[in-house]
Design an enzyme around this catalytic site. Structure first.
Site, PDB file in Angstrom:
ATOM      1  N   GLU A  83       0.825  -1.205   0.000  1.00 18.36           N
ATOM      2  CA  GLU A  83       0.000   0.000   0.000  1.00 18.36           C
ATOM      3  C   GLU A  83       0.865   1.264   0.000  1.00 18.36           C
ATOM      4  OE1 GLU A  83      -4.118  -0.937   1.843  1.00 18.36           O
ATOM      5  OE2 GLU A  83      -3.330   0.699   3.047  1.00 18.36           O
ATOM      6  N   HIS A  89       7.333 -26.798  -1.541  1.00 19.40           N
ATOM      7  CA  HIS A  89       6.608 -27.865  -2.227  1.00 19.40           C
ATOM      8  C   HIS A  89       5.455 -27.321  -3.059  1.00 19.40           C
ATOM      9  CE1 HIS A  89       8.758 -31.125  -0.036  1.00 19.40           C
ATOM     10  NE2 HIS A  89       8.990 -30.105   0.768  1.00 19.40           N
ATOM     11  N   LYS A 117     -14.114   0.378  -3.952  1.00 19.11           N
ATOM     12  CA  LYS A 117     -15.190   0.774  -3.027  1.00 19.11           C
ATOM     13  C   LYS A 117     -16.280   1.526  -3.779  1.00 19.11           C
ATOM     14  CE  LYS A 117     -12.311   1.395   1.050  1.00 19.11           C
ATOM     15  NZ  LYS A 117     -11.726   2.389   1.943  1.00 19.11           N
TER      16      LYS A 117
HETATM   17  O1  PA5 Z   1      -3.328   1.253   6.066  1.00 19.13           O
HETATM   18  C1  PA5 Z   1      -4.397   1.765   5.863  1.00 19.13           C
HETATM   19  O2  PA5 Z   1      -4.591   2.992   5.944  1.00 19.13           O
HETATM   20  C2  PA5 Z   1      -5.596   0.910   5.518  1.00 19.13           C
HETATM   21  O3  PA5 Z   1      -5.235  -0.415   5.380  1.00 19.13           O
HETATM   22  C3  PA5 Z   1      -6.638   0.996   6.598  1.00 19.13           C
HETATM   23  O4  PA5 Z   1      -6.073   0.590   7.812  1.00 19.13           O
HETATM   24  C4  PA5 Z   1      -7.852   0.130   6.265  1.00 19.13           C
HETATM   25  O5  PA5 Z   1      -8.367   0.484   5.021  1.00 19.13           O
HETATM   26  C5  PA5 Z   1      -8.923   0.286   7.322  1.00 19.13           C
HETATM   27  O6  PA5 Z   1      -9.323   1.617   7.444  1.00 19.13           O
HETATM   28  P1  PA5 Z   1     -10.116   2.114   8.718  1.00 19.13           P
HETATM   29  O7  PA5 Z   1      -9.239   1.938   9.905  1.00 19.13           O
HETATM   30  O8  PA5 Z   1     -10.415   3.564   8.455  1.00 19.13           O
HETATM   31  O9  PA5 Z   1     -11.368   1.275   8.827  1.00 19.13           O
END
Ligand code: PA5
Length: 448
Positions: free
Chosen positions: A286, A307, A421
């Protein structure tokens, strides 16, 4: 030092000059981070978190964990992405991936809100039936669909079982300090709340209440985890790559990717490393995968995956490098019994410790993969302690930030996560998405 980077098996794939070039670029990335002058600089709270955390809240986390340990058999942690991976990685690393099946005096811990599976939800509800349950919903935004839906379901479950008053004592909320809708709701309902700091993004939040409350419930010494992270913060402060293994890791992975090694496989030789590799994948995926750039983060657990994916790694497309996380002192021993009949021909292993066999598997694999054209970095961890793990978590977080700046991206945003989303909301009929819904439905019709 709890963490050491060994570059012996990557060096043959790079020239000395590349090391020199990387130092100048590291210096620039370091200054950008230090001076908080780079992209995403509003999200650097994790840098000083091991030292500058909220001490009052930290004490409340310990108190809440003790209350949860006393009052429930099952603790459901609701969150997705950065809101659950860190806690799960730490619990599995320090306790066990089989934590729930072991004899213990702490509650079973299950993770929910990290998928949209009806069958998974029904299984969790069945597990909760007839047992005392507490929940911790973790969402910085408070509006993420997966955890929000799971929270609805578990809140209903708790209110039916204990009434609104009783449920209040069993619901713990970790969210934005003030802005999010979940904070307002939790305050109105009288739930105890904990904070995801404004300047800490989800994937960098394991050492905040996001990770610490569930981790403390499992019985892990969170003081030790924080002490390890504090030691890393101090030890990894200077950019000299001959002295700072965290920066060296950031530099080497970038140097390798510039030579076409664009997939990094994080390798563990212990099942308890599995969730740590998942946490790492999210952290790097990310943070770096944007603007058409990024090193693709993959993971394997050996010897299991030797494996399955071993063949590809040895012999497939040569765009891979591996980073092995090796825990030096396992803290356990398991001798292999002698078999007088020697049916499997393995009596040369009689009396040998499984850890030793695992180490030879690691060494043998490493040489084979390097010979097959796959550079290997080795990150060596002193032992399987909370202190060493705290150090490693911070090591990976800092390396990720530096690596992102070397790559020329903002390591602290995740604009790409929104695309699915929007489509999902449109297809589900969320108000305001009508135009997108029509366009998507036309695409679905064309598919038929
Ligand atoms: O690293 C990040 O920002 C994301 O992975 C969020 O943690 C994830 O999308 C969850 O978001 P939230 O904590 O707002 O529900």
């Amino acid at each position: 030092m709890s963490v050491r980077l060994i570059d012996t098996y990557a060096k043959p794939f790079l020239s000395e000059k590349e090391y020199e070039y990387m130092q100048a670029q590291l210096n620039a990335a370091h200054t950008t981070l230090q001076e908080r002058s780079g992209a995403g600089n509003a999200f650097l709270g994790w840098v000083d978190l091991p030292r500058d955390y909220d001490k009052e809240e930290y004490a409340r986390i310990k108190k809440a964990a003790a209350k949860i340990q006393k009052s429930c058999d099952v603790f459901i942690v609701i969150g997705i992405g950065g809101s659950y991976l860190g806690a799960r990685a730490v619990v599995e690393f320090l306790k066990s991936p089989l934590y729930n099946n072991l004899k213990k005096d702490t509650p079973d811990i299950y993770f929910s809100g990290c998928n949209i599976s009806a069958s998974n939800m029904q299984e969790l509800l069945a597990i909760c039936e007839g047992r005392d349950v507490c929940i911790n919903v973790i969402s910085k935004s408070g509006t993420t669909t997966e955890p929000a839906v799971a929270f609805r379901i578990f809140r209903e479950f708790l209110e039916k079982k204990y009434g609104t008053e009783g449920a209040r004592e069993r619901i713990f909320v970790t969210t934005d300090r003030a802005r999010g809708t979940l904070k307002g709701f939790a305050d109105a309902m009288g739930y105890e709340t904990f904070v995801v700091p404004d300047d800490v993004g989800g994937r960098f939040s394991v050492l905040s209440a996001v990770g610490l409350l569930p981790i403390a419930v499992s019985g892990v010494e969170i003081d030790e985890l924080m002490a390890g992270a504090t030691a890393a913060r101090e030890a990894l402060a200077e950019p000299d790559l001959t002295k700072n293994d965290c920066y060296k890791y950031a530099a080497l992975r970038n140097a390798l990717s510039r030579r076409g090694k664009t997939t990094e496989i994080l390798v563990g030789y212990e099942p308890y490393l599995q969730m740590l590799t998942e946490w790492w994948k999210q952290l790097y995926g990310e943070s770096e995968g944007k603007d058409g750039k990024g090193i693709f983060p993959a993971s394997v657990i050996f010897s299991t995956d030797l494996h399955s994916l071993g063949q590809y790694i040895q012999d497939g497309v040569r765009n891979l490098f591996e980073t092995v996380v090796w825990v030096k002192e396992s803290g356990t021993k398991q001798p292999i019994p002698h078999d007088p009949q020697n049916i499997d021909g393995l009596n040369f292993l009689s009396g040998k410790d499984l850890n030793y066999v695992n180490e030879m598997a690691k060494q043998g694999t490493l040489f084979a993969h390097v010979d097959g054209g796959v550079p290997n970095l080795v990150i060596e961890l002193e032992d399987r302690s909370p202190r060493s793990l705290g150090y490693l978590l911070y090591f990976f977080e800092k390396a990720c930030a530096i690596s992102g700046y070397l790559l020329g991206v903002n390591p602290f945003d995740q604009p790409g996560v929104e695309a699915y989303k929007k489509n999902m909301f449109a297809l589900l009929g969320k108000p305001g998405y009508e135009e997108q819904k029509n366009a998507l439905e036309a695409r679905i019709s064309a598919q038929k």
